[in-house]
Design a protein around this motif. Structure first.
Motif, PDB file in Angstrom:
ATOM      1  N   GLY A 217      -7.584   8.531  -4.939  1.00 14.92           N
ATOM      2  CA  GLY A 217      -6.836   7.886  -6.012  1.00 14.92           C
ATOM      3  C   GLY A 217      -5.475   7.347  -5.620  1.00 14.92           C
ATOM      4  N   ALA A 218      -5.153   7.312  -4.328  1.00 12.04           N
ATOM      5  CA  ALA A 218      -3.853   6.782  -3.913  1.00 12.04           C
ATOM      6  C   ALA A 218      -3.723   5.321  -4.329  1.00 12.04           C
ATOM      7  N   GLN A 219      -2.573   5.006  -4.893  1.00 10.63           N
ATOM      8  CA  GLN A 219      -2.267   3.612  -5.206  1.00 10.63           C
ATOM      9  C   GLN A 219      -1.487   2.949  -4.070  1.00 10.63           C
ATOM     10  N   LEU A 220      -0.790   3.767  -3.306  1.00 11.57           N
ATOM     11  CA  LEU A 220       0.013   3.294  -2.183  1.00 11.57           C
ATOM     12  C   LEU A 220      -0.103   4.322  -1.069  1.00 11.57           C
ATOM     13  N   ILE A 221      -0.229   3.856   0.173  1.00  8.57           N
ATOM     14  CA  ILE A 221      -0.304   4.734   1.345  1.00  8.57           C
ATOM     15  C   ILE A 221       0.750   4.270   2.340  1.00  8.57           C
ATOM     16  N   ALA A 222       1.528   5.218   2.865  1.00  8.07           N
ATOM     17  CA  ALA A 222       2.566   4.918   3.847  1.00  8.07           C
ATOM     18  C   ALA A 222       2.167   5.490   5.203  1.00  8.07           C
TER      19      ALA A 222
ATOM     20  N   PHE B  97      -1.045  -4.283   3.290  1.00  5.53           N
ATOM     21  CA  PHE B  97      -2.399  -4.797   3.139  1.00  5.53           C
ATOM     22  C   PHE B  97      -3.188  -3.854   2.235  1.00  5.53           C
ATOM     23  N   ARG B  98      -4.353  -4.288   1.805  1.00  9.48           N
ATOM     24  CA  ARG B  98      -5.149  -3.498   0.876  1.00  9.48           C
ATOM     25  C   ARG B  98      -6.282  -2.788   1.607  1.00  9.48           C
ATOM     26  N   ARG B  99      -6.505  -1.523   1.210  1.00 11.11           N
ATOM     27  CA  ARG B  99      -7.647  -0.749   1.688  1.00 11.11           C
ATOM     28  C   ARG B  99      -8.317  -0.163   0.456  1.00 11.11           C
TER      29      ARG B  99
ATOM     30  N   ALA C 275      -0.686   8.163  11.460  1.00  6.22           N
ATOM     31  CA  ALA C 275      -1.476   7.092  12.073  1.00  6.22           C
ATOM     32  C   ALA C 275      -2.514   6.577  11.070  1.00  6.22           C
ATOM     33  N   PRO C 276      -2.554   5.263  10.838  1.00  7.73           N
ATOM     34  CA  PRO C 276      -3.430   4.712   9.792  1.00  7.73           C
ATOM     35  C   PRO C 276      -4.875   4.529  10.238  1.00  7.73           C
ATOM     36  N   TYR C 277      -5.509   5.606  10.666  1.00  9.18           N
ATOM     37  CA  TYR C 277      -6.925   5.535  11.010  1.00  9.18           C
ATOM     38  C   TYR C 277      -7.748   5.281   9.753  1.00  9.18           C
ATOM     39  N   SER C 278      -8.880   4.625   9.905  1.00  5.25           N
ATOM     40  CA  SER C 278      -9.711   4.248   8.761  1.00  5.25           C
ATOM     41  C   SER C 278     -10.128   5.460   7.948  1.00  5.25           C
ATOM     42  N   ARG C 279     -10.512   6.556   8.619  1.00  3.32           N
ATOM     43  CA  ARG C 279     -11.020   7.711   7.865  1.00  3.32           C
ATOM     44  C   ARG C 279      -9.934   8.302   6.965  1.00  3.32           C
ATOM     45  N   VAL C 280      -8.692   8.246   7.428  1.00  2.00           N
ATOM     46  CA  VAL C 280      -7.585   8.794   6.644  1.00  2.00           C
ATOM     47  C   VAL C 280      -7.279   7.873   5.461  1.00  2.00           C
ATOM     48  N   LEU C 281      -7.220   6.582   5.712  1.00  2.00           N
ATOM     49  CA  LEU C 281      -6.959   5.648   4.625  1.00  2.00           C
ATOM     50  C   LEU C 281      -8.041   5.738   3.563  1.00  2.00           C
ATOM     51  N   ASP C 282      -9.296   5.864   3.992  1.00  2.00           N
ATOM     52  CA  ASP C 282     -10.397   5.937   3.034  1.00  2.00           C
ATOM     53  C   ASP C 282     -10.339   7.219   2.212  1.00  2.00           C
ATOM     54  N   ARG C 283      -9.966   8.325   2.850  1.00  2.00           N
ATOM     55  CA  ARG C 283      -9.891   9.583   2.103  1.00  2.00           C
ATOM     56  C   ARG C 283      -8.775   9.540   1.073  1.00  2.00           C
ATOM     57  N   LEU C 284      -7.629   9.025   1.453  1.00  2.00           N
ATOM     58  CA  LEU C 284      -6.512   8.958   0.514  1.00  2.00           C
ATOM     59  C   LEU C 284      -6.795   7.960  -0.607  1.00  2.00           C
ATOM     60  N   ALA C 285      -7.356   6.799  -0.249  1.00  2.00           N
ATOM     61  CA  ALA C 285      -7.697   5.819  -1.281  1.00  2.00           C
ATOM     62  C   ALA C 285      -8.776   6.368  -2.205  1.00  2.00           C
ATOM     63  N   GLY C 286      -9.752   7.064  -1.639  1.00  2.00           N
ATOM     64  CA  GLY C 286     -10.813   7.653  -2.445  1.00  2.00           C
ATOM     65  C   GLY C 286     -10.320   8.734  -3.377  1.00  2.00           C
TER      66      GLY C 286
ATOM     67  N   VAL D  31      -1.610  -0.392   1.453  1.00  4.63           N
ATOM     68  CA  VAL D  31      -1.187   0.376   2.623  1.00  4.63           C
ATOM     69  C   VAL D  31       0.026  -0.300   3.235  1.00  4.63           C
ATOM     70  N   ASN D  32       1.106   0.445   3.409  1.00  6.92           N
ATOM     71  CA  ASN D  32       2.282  -0.076   4.106  1.00  6.92           C
ATOM     72  C   ASN D  32       2.371   0.574   5.489  1.00  6.92           C
TER      73      ASN D  32
END
Length: 300
Positions: A226-231, A263-265, A213-224, A270-271
């Motif tokens: 160094g993730a270049q792509l999140i599925a 989209f970008r986070r 589930a693409p919750y904001s806290r998860v996307l931010d942790r993965l992007a933080g 993020v896909n």
């Protein structure tokens, strides 16, 4: 001879009724079987590397009575020839593990990785669909009893075929000569994402985050991290989309505009895939065809 005003009104009411019935029939019988492939080209590979084709599949929700869906899913191994498969959870649509494994059988011959969703632990429950318009569903309340699905058996079956579990774990895999780092977080919808997890292996040349589930806290942790792509999956793309309005809800804390697509986070793309299946207690899709994503990674 004058025409009674009641006659045009009755004809209009009949027309609206017929249209409503036809739309409902289409949403239940037709569109859930109009499977599609969405393709995205993402420039993240080091220069000179061979392209990498990743099949992103999510929200299978496979039930025993669905016949066309497993046939289509099995065909993807040959028609798309992916180098790697990412499965972002919610595989069960009923109680039987064998129906899920039958549907994914050919894809399990392809190297892959996966995370689980809440519907890999708990079977479907009757809910008021309008509740989703008010915010994310309360999994803790809905699933106050112990899990009733064989999540452990599903994990074992996937791992026996070579897929790597990424729930609050990381791994590095070699795909076409590129070391791809994978970092996964457990389903945030059921608060299974571990706060300390999300680091990528040091030798990663490309970093992909994976979650249900693409919750904001998860996307931010993965992007933080160094993730270049999140599925991710979970949203079903809204499942029922309104023309000129889009998805009425995402069942998480992301905006309606991010119910599906790329989209970008922060620094990461993020896909969110609209998923292959439907909620078993609301087996309808409308203006939101079931899909898988092909993520074509190419050199920067």
């Amino acid at each position: 001879m004058t025409c009674s005003p009641a006659r045009p009104l009755s004809r209009a009411a009949l027309g609206l009724t017929v249209a409503a019935v036809a739309t409902a029939a289409y949403g239940v019988l037709v569109e859930p079987n109009l499977f599609t492939v969405r393709r995205e080209r993402i420039a993240v590979l080091p220069p000179g590397r061979a392209p990498v084709r990743i099949l992103h599949i999510s929200d299978l929700h496979q039930t025993a009575w669905q016949k066309r869906k497993p046939q289509w899913v099995r065909s993807l191994a040959d028609t798309l020839q992916p180098d790697f498969v990412l499965n972002t959870g919610d595989n069960y649509g009923g109680q039987t593990k064998s129906t899920v494994l039958e549907s994914l059988d050919d894809l399990l011959d392809v190297p892959g990785a996966f995370v689980l969703g809440s519907n890999d632990f708990w079977g479907p429950k009757v809910k008021n669909p309008a509740r989703y318009l008010l915010g994310p569903s309360n999994v803790a309340k809905a699933h106050s009893n112990p899990p009733d699905l064989d999540a452990r058996g599903l994990v074992d079956a996937f791992e026996q075929r070579g897929w790597v579990q990424l729930d609050n774990r990381s791994a590095v895999v070699d795909i076409n000569g590129t070391r791809v780092g994978l970092s996964g977080l457990g389903d945030a919808h059921m608060k299974a994402d571990a706060p300390e997890a999300s680091a990528f292996p040091d030798d990663s040349e490309v970093r992909i985050g994976v979650t249900h589930a693409p919750y904001s806290r998860v996307l931010d942790r993965l992007a933080g991290a160094g993730a270049q792509l999140i599925a991710a999956g979970h949203t079903h793309g809204g499942q029922i989309r309104v023309p000129f309005y889009g998805a009425p809800a995402t069942n998480c804390d992301r905006p309606r505009s991010e119910a599906r697509g790329l989209f970008r986070r922060g620094p990461a793309l993020v896909n969110v895939t609209a998923g292959v299946g439907v909620a078993p207690m609301a087996p309808v899709r409308l203006f939101c065809r079931p899909e898988v994503s092909v993520l074509e990674l190419v050199e920067r």
